[in-house]
Enzyme design. Sequence first.
Site, PDB file in Angstrom:
ATOM      1  CG  HIS A   1     -49.684  29.490 -38.158  1.00 47.20           C
ATOM      2  ND1 HIS A   1     -48.948  28.749 -39.033  1.00 47.20           N
ATOM      3  CD2 HIS A   1     -49.659  28.802 -36.979  1.00 47.20           C
ATOM      4  CE1 HIS A   1     -48.484  27.661 -38.419  1.00 47.20           C
ATOM      5  NE2 HIS A   1     -48.908  27.671 -37.174  1.00 47.20           N
TER       6      HIS A   1
ATOM      7  CD  GLU B   1     -55.896  19.365 -37.733  1.00 51.37           C
ATOM      8  OE1 GLU B   1     -55.594  18.381 -38.448  1.00 51.37           O
ATOM      9  OE2 GLU B   1     -55.061  19.983 -37.046  1.00 51.37           O
TER      10      GLU B   1
HETATM   11  C1  LIG Z   1     -52.775  19.870 -39.809  1.00 51.11           C
HETATM   12  C2  LIG Z   1     -52.116  20.598 -38.698  1.00 51.11           C
HETATM   13  N1  LIG Z   1     -52.733  20.678 -37.504  1.00 51.11           N
HETATM   14  C3  LIG Z   1     -52.180  21.369 -36.488  1.00 51.11           C
HETATM   15  C4  LIG Z   1     -50.984  21.991 -36.642  1.00 51.11           C
HETATM   16  C5  LIG Z   1     -50.379  22.790 -35.500  1.00 51.11           C
HETATM   17  N2  LIG Z   1     -49.172  22.145 -35.003  1.00 51.11           N
HETATM   18  C6  LIG Z   1     -47.949  22.508 -35.448  1.00 51.11           C
HETATM   19  S1  LIG Z   1     -46.752  21.523 -34.877  1.00 51.11           S
HETATM   20  C7  LIG Z   1     -47.819  20.596 -33.968  1.00 51.11           C
HETATM   21  C8  LIG Z   1     -47.320  19.413 -33.205  1.00 51.11           C
HETATM   22  C9  LIG Z   1     -46.594  18.454 -34.097  1.00 51.11           C
HETATM   23  O1  LIG Z   1     -46.097  17.387 -33.376  1.00 51.11           O
HETATM   24  P1  LIG Z   1     -45.180  16.275 -34.056  1.00 51.11           P
HETATM   25  O2  LIG Z   1     -45.804  15.796 -35.296  1.00 51.11           O
HETATM   26  O3  LIG Z   1     -44.876  15.279 -33.017  1.00 51.11           O
HETATM   27  O4  LIG Z   1     -43.868  17.064 -34.485  1.00 51.11           O
HETATM   28  P2  LIG Z   1     -42.836  17.860 -33.548  1.00 51.11           P
HETATM   29  O5  LIG Z   1     -43.338  19.267 -33.459  1.00 51.11           O
HETATM   30  O6  LIG Z   1     -42.773  17.180 -32.254  1.00 51.11           O
HETATM   31  O7  LIG Z   1     -41.550  17.833 -34.282  1.00 51.11           O
HETATM   32  C10 LIG Z   1     -49.127  21.086 -34.124  1.00 51.11           C
HETATM   33  C11 LIG Z   1     -50.316  20.547 -33.456  1.00 51.11           C
HETATM   34  C12 LIG Z   1     -50.369  21.898 -37.912  1.00 51.11           C
HETATM   35  N3  LIG Z   1     -49.185  22.478 -38.156  1.00 51.11           N
HETATM   36  N4  LIG Z   1     -50.943  21.200 -38.912  1.00 51.11           N
END
Ligand SMILES: Cc1ncc(C[n+]2csc(CCOP(=O)(O)OP(=O)(O)O)c2C)c(N)n1
Lengths: 385, 324
Positions: B130, B61
């Site tokens: 959220h 972000e």
């Molecule tokens: C700071 C932040 N930005 C956005 C999100 C929304 N979000 C939740 S999971 C996710 C993707 C995460 O991907 P990754 O780190 O590869 O983990 P995975 O879900 O694949 O296990 C996003 C964008 C969040 N939880 N925290």
Amino acid sequence: MTLTVSLPAADRDPEGGAVSTALATVLGARQDDPRSVPPFQLIDEDGEPTALGVSIGIDLNLAQEMHADMVLARRLDSEALALQRQGELHLWLMSWGQEAAQVGSVRAVRDSDMIFPSYREHAVALCRRIAPADIMRQWRGVSHSGWDPAESKVHINSLVLGTQTLHATGYAAGVRMDRSDDVVLTYFGDGSASQGDVNEALNWAAAGSLPVLFFCQNNQWAISTPTHTQMRTPLHVRAAGFGVTGYHVDGNDAMAVHAVTQYAAEQVRGGAGPALIEAQTYRLAGHSSSDDPKRYRTEDDLAAWLKKDPIVRLERFLRRAGVEDAHFEDLAAREEAFAATVREQCKALRGDDLAAVFDQTYAEAHPVMDREKAEFLGRRDRTVA
Amino acid sequence: MTTTYSLGAAINAGLRAAMAGDDKVVVMGEDVGTLGGVFRVTDGLVGEFGADRVVDTPLAESGIVGTAIGLALRGYRPVCEIQFDGFVYPAFDQIVSQLAKMRARSRGRLSLPVVIRIPVGGGIGAVEHHSESNEAYFAHTAGLRVVSCSNPDDAFHMIQQAIASDDPVIFYEPKRRYWDKGEVSTEPTRSLHEAAVLREGSDCTLVAHGPTVATALAAADAAREDGFSIGVVDLRSLSPLDVPTLRKVAAESHRMVVVHEASTFLGIGAEIAATVTESCFYDLEAPVLRVGAYNLPYPPAHMENDFLPDIDRVLEAVETSLNF
Ligand SMILES: Cc1ncc(C[n+]2csc(CCOP(=O)(O)OP(=O)(O)O)c2C)c(N)n1
Ligand SMILES: [Mg+2]
């Protein structure tokens, strides 16, 4: 409601086992090469030991135990998803396909080693004997966290991506000041690796030579965003730039993950500074129960990874190695009983009342909490009356 | 001429119109391209405008807002999506110290026409981080404009007005109202920072924004059945506040209750209460009251109905005001 269940990992070694000389020689040599190396593998996709698997050796008992842990973790996932569809859980994030990465790594560290997870590490939680109820609590919407970190040595989940890696780094600074030889293990995703926090943690841990083991489950996706949109340099290579030792492992090969984690943990424990393990795996399900992966990935992509299923692979290996049907039949029965427990525990879960949150927000008395709690209770009593 | 849209689809249409009208407008954020955003607000835009102008960013972000600032310095008009309210904080420095202050720091030379879209608020049974209402942090910061839409028509026009603004705008979208449908007109009826008097009232006026406008309207209806004439104002803009309109309705109805989802302590309601009291003290029959969430971290979903202000809590405040 009963919380005592047959949890996986009943027989595991609380010390995480010892590294063999053969393993140390191979992994030690690989780390001298800063370029991207192919993921370390001991068992191939057909369940055959690789040349390295043959030369280093594969512990059949351990393979059997980890296979059982993975089967139960997967069952938790499928039960929980079904419970979500029935409205019993608000949300569920499956670890389907990532069981080897999780079980292999958590079983290779000591029970006293603190873990800072992200939010998808259900298999890790199960291996630390956390009850399914406590894993599901948060996703049922009755609590922001499940288990007691002091008991399981697993910190509560972090949903703000990457933040936990800094917590792990600070915790590790404390571990070192306490002259303990514990290691701190933290999990994060490929997407989270783009966050500033994660990169600060890597740098910080390296600068202070802190006992942190960073474990990235590269499941190829961050919701709809593929790994190549996040980064050009693979993480295990990026690590070197920070002064963090990087390891690359086939995350769907439980035995390889275990071996690499065991070795890396031993190095970190011995004072070599932080290490990072990049485990190549795949998120077979959608991002969460609310996600529709068909919008952004092809059936072919999924099919290719289904062939690398970590549980199928290990089962093939075990059968080849002569493990009898009886073992698998026993496991199937255990799985059914476990599934029933999961369903039962989920439906029995009740949360606190909002009144409790007024008491939980500050450690010391706070006049606004007192006043608003009284207001809330007054309103509640009027509604009930 | 009007068309019916859901609030989410109206923002989508507004973005599309802004992008078609000015090729300097770019949309950027996590999962905004192929997926169309987790709420599908940017659905289809990448197909229409290409991946250069609808950018799936790395997951960071601070990076989204920081690079948007760079793009704006280069003459672009970035529209950033923050996936959920609770994930804007990694970008706090970029918003509060960089985006907000660049113009003053550059002695008025550098303007940053950046829009930051944030789905806001609770009521959807989500997990932690959220469901937050964090408008007060940004409204507190000089250099930012902060707006909050409550219905499809406003959503469609306000997003375009925000993009057209040469100042940075924090654009709040009430996520539990994304699916609410309404008529959307071709021309805007108001400028970006004007409040809308949705209902005139002589006994008390409810002032709300975003997700609580519907709550306020429902409370006003319920009060009318009991014989009270309750006005409703949709703030639309939180910074600047439309003080003339607030003053006018306060003078006409003599009582005011501000309703928002955010906690009350140092919230928008507190600012309105102070402003209205300072400027029309002698017109008021009662202190301006606030109805908001309790001053707690947003609780687990199964408690959110107890946590968020609902019609009963609004009516309770109206009664207190009338009996003062
Ligand atoms: C700071 C932040 N930005 C956005 C999100 C929304 N979000 C939740 S999971 C996710 C993707 C995460 O991907 P990754 O780190 O590869 O983990 P995975 O879900 O694949 O296990 C996003 C964008 C969040 N939880 N925290
Ligand atoms: Mg991922």
